[in-house]
Design a protein around this motif. Structure first.
Motif, short mmCIF file in Angstrom:
data_model
loop_
_atom_site.label_atom_id
_atom_site.label_comp_id
_atom_site.label_asym_id
_atom_site.label_seq_id
_atom_site.Cartn_x
_atom_site.Cartn_y
_atom_site.Cartn_z
N LYS A 41 29.73 32.34 31.80
CA LYS A 41 31.44 32.29 32.27
C LYS A 41 31.39 32.43 33.69
N GLY A 42 30.11 32.79 34.42
CA GLY A 42 30.03 32.70 35.93
C GLY A 42 30.86 33.84 36.51
N ARG A 43 31.19 35.05 35.71
CA ARG A 43 31.96 35.96 36.25
C ARG A 43 31.46 37.43 35.44
N THR A 44 32.08 38.52 36.43
CA THR A 44 31.36 39.91 35.77
C THR A 44 31.95 40.00 34.51
N VAL A 45 30.89 40.76 33.61
CA VAL A 45 31.32 41.25 32.36
C VAL A 45 31.09 42.64 32.25
N VAL A 46 32.48 43.14 31.63
CA VAL A 46 32.35 44.63 31.44
C VAL A 46 32.24 45.06 30.21
N VAL A 47 31.31 45.92 29.48
CA VAL A 47 31.44 46.30 28.34
C VAL A 47 31.19 47.88 28.05
N ASN A 48 31.67 48.34 27.21
CA ASN A 48 31.83 49.84 27.12
C ASN A 48 31.25 50.32 25.78
N ASP A 49 30.60 49.55 24.97
CA ASP A 49 30.06 49.99 23.73
C ASP A 49 28.89 49.32 23.37
N PRO A 50 28.07 49.72 22.55
CA PRO A 50 26.65 48.99 22.36
C PRO A 50 27.07 47.54 21.61
N ALA A 51 27.97 47.51 21.02
CA ALA A 51 28.36 46.13 20.38
C ALA A 51 28.56 45.19 21.54
N GLY A 52 29.16 45.70 22.28
CA GLY A 52 29.46 44.63 23.46
C GLY A 52 28.40 44.21 24.33
N VAL A 53 27.29 45.23 24.59
CA VAL A 53 25.95 45.01 25.03
C VAL A 53 25.43 43.92 24.61
N SER A 68 26.71 51.00 27.60
CA SER A 68 27.66 50.51 28.48
C SER A 68 27.14 49.66 29.57
N ALA A 69 27.78 48.75 30.19
CA ALA A 69 27.23 47.91 31.21
C ALA A 69 28.14 47.20 32.19
N VAL A 70 27.90 46.74 33.42
CA VAL A 70 28.52 45.74 34.07
C VAL A 70 27.62 44.92 34.68
N ILE A 71 27.67 43.53 34.16
CA ILE A 71 26.84 42.32 34.63
C ILE A 71 27.37 41.61 35.42
N ALA A 72 27.07 41.17 36.43
CA ALA A 72 27.51 40.33 37.39
C ALA A 72 26.62 38.85 37.68
N PRO A 73 26.93 37.80 37.92
CA PRO A 73 26.24 36.56 37.76
C PRO A 73 25.60 36.66 39.63
N LEU A 74 24.63 35.95 39.61
CA LEU A 74 23.99 35.68 41.08
C LEU A 74 24.14 34.19 41.08
N ARG A 75 24.49 33.83 42.39
CA ARG A 75 24.58 32.26 42.77
C ARG A 75 24.04 31.95 43.88
N ILE A 76 23.64 30.56 43.88
CA ILE A 76 23.28 29.98 44.99
C ILE A 76 24.26 28.98 45.17
#
Length: 465
Positions: free
Chosen positions: A160-172, A183-191
Motif C-alpha cells: 500500500k505504501g503507507r503505515t499499517v497499524v494492527v492490534n491483534d495477532p490475526a492482523g499481524v 500488535s504492530a506498527v509497520i511503516a514503508p521505507l522509500r527512496i
C-alpha cells in the motif's frame, strides 16, 4: 510565574508578616520589661530565615519536586509521556543512524538495536521487499535475519505504501503458531517514490506502539537511504569518468611514443629499452591505481614519467621545470587530474610552437586554509583572448557561459592557436571538472588564464586530505 506560584509567594509573605507581628506583641507589649531591640531583631531574623528556607516557595519549588518529576519521567517506559525527550531521541538517532551507508544487513541490525529503546517497542525489524534484514527482540527465533518475511502486515504496508497499524495477532499475520507478537506498527521505507523495505515495531501485548514516532523514524531512515543512494550514484559516476579518462589517455600518445622508440631501437637500443620500461610504468599506473585519490608523490612520479617520454619525442624543444613544496608530497589528490593538464600544456602549448618551450609544474600546501594549490603553465602558443573570455563566461549570461565552457571542454571550441589539433585542446577538461564536482562539490577552484607574455596557466586548488 504561574497562578499557583503567585499564591505561594503571597502566603509566604503573610507568614513573615505574622511572625514579626506576634514577635512584636510578645517581646515589646506582653513582656515586662520589654526586650531590647537587637535581641528582638535577632529572633525575628532567625525565624524568618527558617520559614523561608523551609517553605516551598515559587522560587524554589517543592523540595525534591523537580528531581522527583525528572526521576518519574526517566522511570516512565513510554516516551509518549515525554514528547520533548522523544524529539531529542529522534534527533540523536538522525545523527548516528548506520543506514547512511545503505540498506545492508549489518547496518539494519545496528539500526534496530539503536532504535528499539527509543520507539517503545518490544521488537524492531527492518526488511527489504522480500527478506528480513534484521530483527531484534521477542520472536527472533523464527523472524530470523536473512529469512523470508513472516508477517502479512509487512507485505501489506509495502504494497500500500503507507503505515499499517494492527492490534491483534490475526492482523499481524505471523506464519509461526504461538508467536509472541500481538500488535504492530509497520511503516514503508522509500527512496523517492519507490518502496524498498519497511520498519516494523512490535509489541508482545495488545498496546499499540506509537504510530507517529514510527512514521517519523521511517521518514528519517528513508532520507538516509536516499542520501546513501545519491552517494553511491555519485561514486559510480566518478568511477565511470575515471575509466573514461584512462581509456582516453592510452591511445592519445601511444602511437607517437612507439614511433619514437622504434626510431631509437637501431641507433640507441639502450635508450629505447629505457623508454619501453617507462612506458610500461606509465600504463601500469593508469590500470592498477585503485580509488579516486592517491598521494601526490605517486601522481608526481606518474607525471614525471609521462614528461620523460614526451621529452624523448621533442628533445631540446621541450624543457620542464618543477617547483614542488615537500609538504605536498604526502597529501592526497585526485588521480589522473594533474597529468591531463600537463599533457594539454605539452601538446597544445609547446608542441605547436616552432622553437618549443617550457612547461612548469608548481605545487603548494597552505596549512591555514588546508588547501593544496597546483599550477601547470607553459610559454607556448597561448590561448586566443576571445576564447578565454568566452571560456570564463565574461560578458555572457550564466547559461550561455556554461554552454561555452562545455563546448570548450568537448573540443568544439579551439583553445589554442588554430589548426586541427586546436579543436582537441579541451580534451578531458569537462571530464576533469565533472570528477572534481563529484569529489569536492563547490570546495575546489579551477581557473585558466592567458598571460600577456604568452602561454597558458591552469590553477587548481583542492581541499587537503
Amino acid at each position: 510565574m504561574t497562578t499557583g506560584g503567585i499564591r505561594g509567594s503571597l502566603t509566604l509573605a503573610g507568614v513573615v508578616v505574622l511572625i514579626w507581628t506576634v514577635l512584636y506583641l510578645i517581646t515589646q507589649l506582653l513582656v515586662s520589661p520589654a526586650l531590647p531591640v537587637l535581641p528582638t531583631l535577632g529572633i525575628g531574623v532567625a525565624l524568618t530565615v527558617g520559614v523561608v528556607l523551609g517553605y516551598p516557595s515559587a522560587l524554589r519549588g517543592p523540595r525534591g519536586g523537580r528531581s522527583a518529576h525528572l526521576g518519574g519521567a526517566h522511570r516512565s517506559g513510554d516516551r509518549r509521556d515525554d514528547p520533548e525527550r522523544s524529539v531529542r531521541d529522534l534527533a540523536a538517532a538522525g545523527r548516528s543512524v548506520p543506514l547512511r551507508a545503505g540498506l545492508t544487513p549489518d547496518a539494519a541490525r545496528r539500526t534496530c538495536e539503536l532504535l528499539r529503546p527509543m520507539l517503545s517497542g518490544d521488537a524492531v525489524t527492518i526488511t527489504d521487499r522480500e527478506n528480513i534484514l534484521a530483527f531484534v527482540g521477542p520472536g527472533s527465533d523464527h523472524h530470523r535475519d536473512g529469512g523470508a518475511l513472516q508477517t502479512r502486515s509487512a507485505r501489506r504496508a509495502m504494497g500500500k505504501g503507507r503505515t499499517v497499524v494492527v492490534n491483534d495477532p490475526a492482523g499481524v499475520g505471523c506464519r509461526e503458531p504461538g508467536c509472541e507478537i500481538q500488535s504492530a506498527v509497520i511503516a514503508p521505507l522509500r527512496i523517492g517514490s519507490r518502496v524498498i523495505g519497511s520498519l516494523g515495531v512490535f509489541q508482545a501485548g495488545t498496546r499499540i506502539p506509537p504510530k507517529r514516532m514510527v512514521e517519523d523514524m521511517a521518514n528519517m531512515l528513508s532520507l538516509h537511504l536516499e542520501l546513501a543512494e545519491l552517494d553511491r550514484e555519485r561514486r559510480l559516476a566518478a568511477s565511470a569518468r575515471l575509466d573514461a579518462l584512462r581509456a582516453q589517455i592510452n591511445p592519445h600518445f601511444l602511437f607517437n611514443i612507439l614511433n619514437t622508440i622504434a626510431s631509437k631501437a637501431r641507433t640507441r637500443p639502450e635508450e629505447a629499452r629505457e623508454l619501453l620500461l617507462r612506458l610500461s610504468e606509465f600504463f601500469r599506473y593508469t590500470v592498477r591505481q585503485e580509488g579516486h585519490f592517491a598521494e601526490f608523490a605517486q601522481e608526481y612520479f606518474f607525471v614525471r614519467t609521462y614528461l620523460s617520454l614526451e621529452q624523448a619525442r621533442f628533445g631540446d624543444r621541450l624543457e620542464i621545470r618543477y617547483d614542488i613544496d615537500p609538504q605536498v608530497l604526502t597529501s592526497r589528490v585526485p588521480v589522473l587530474v594533474l597529468q591531463p593538464l600537463v599533457e594539454n600544456a605539452v601538446k597544445h602549448g609547446v608542441a605547436r610552437k616552432k622553437e618549443g618551450g617550457t612547461v612548469r609544474l608548481r605545487a603548494r600546501l597552505d596549512p591555514l586554509t588546508r588547501m593544496v594549490s597546483l599550477r601547470v603553465s607553459d610559454d607556448g602558443v597561448g590561448m586566443d583572448p576571445q576564447v578565454l573570455s568566452r571560456l570564463m563566461g565574461e560578458g555572457q549570461p550564466p547559461q550561455e557561459a556554461e554552454k561555452t565552457r562545455d563546448a570548450v571542454a568537448e573540443g568544439d571550441v579551439v583553445l589554442a592557436g588554430g589548426g586541427e589539433d586546436g579543436a582537441h585542446a579541451g580534451v578531458g577538461l569537462k571530464n576533469i571538472t565533472e570528477r572534481l564536482d563529484a569529489l569536492f562539490g563547490d570546495r575546489y577552484d579551477l581557473s585558466i588564464t592567458a598571460p600577456k607574455a604568452g602561454g597558458t596557466v591552469v590553477d587548481l586548488s583542492i581541499p587537503l586530505r
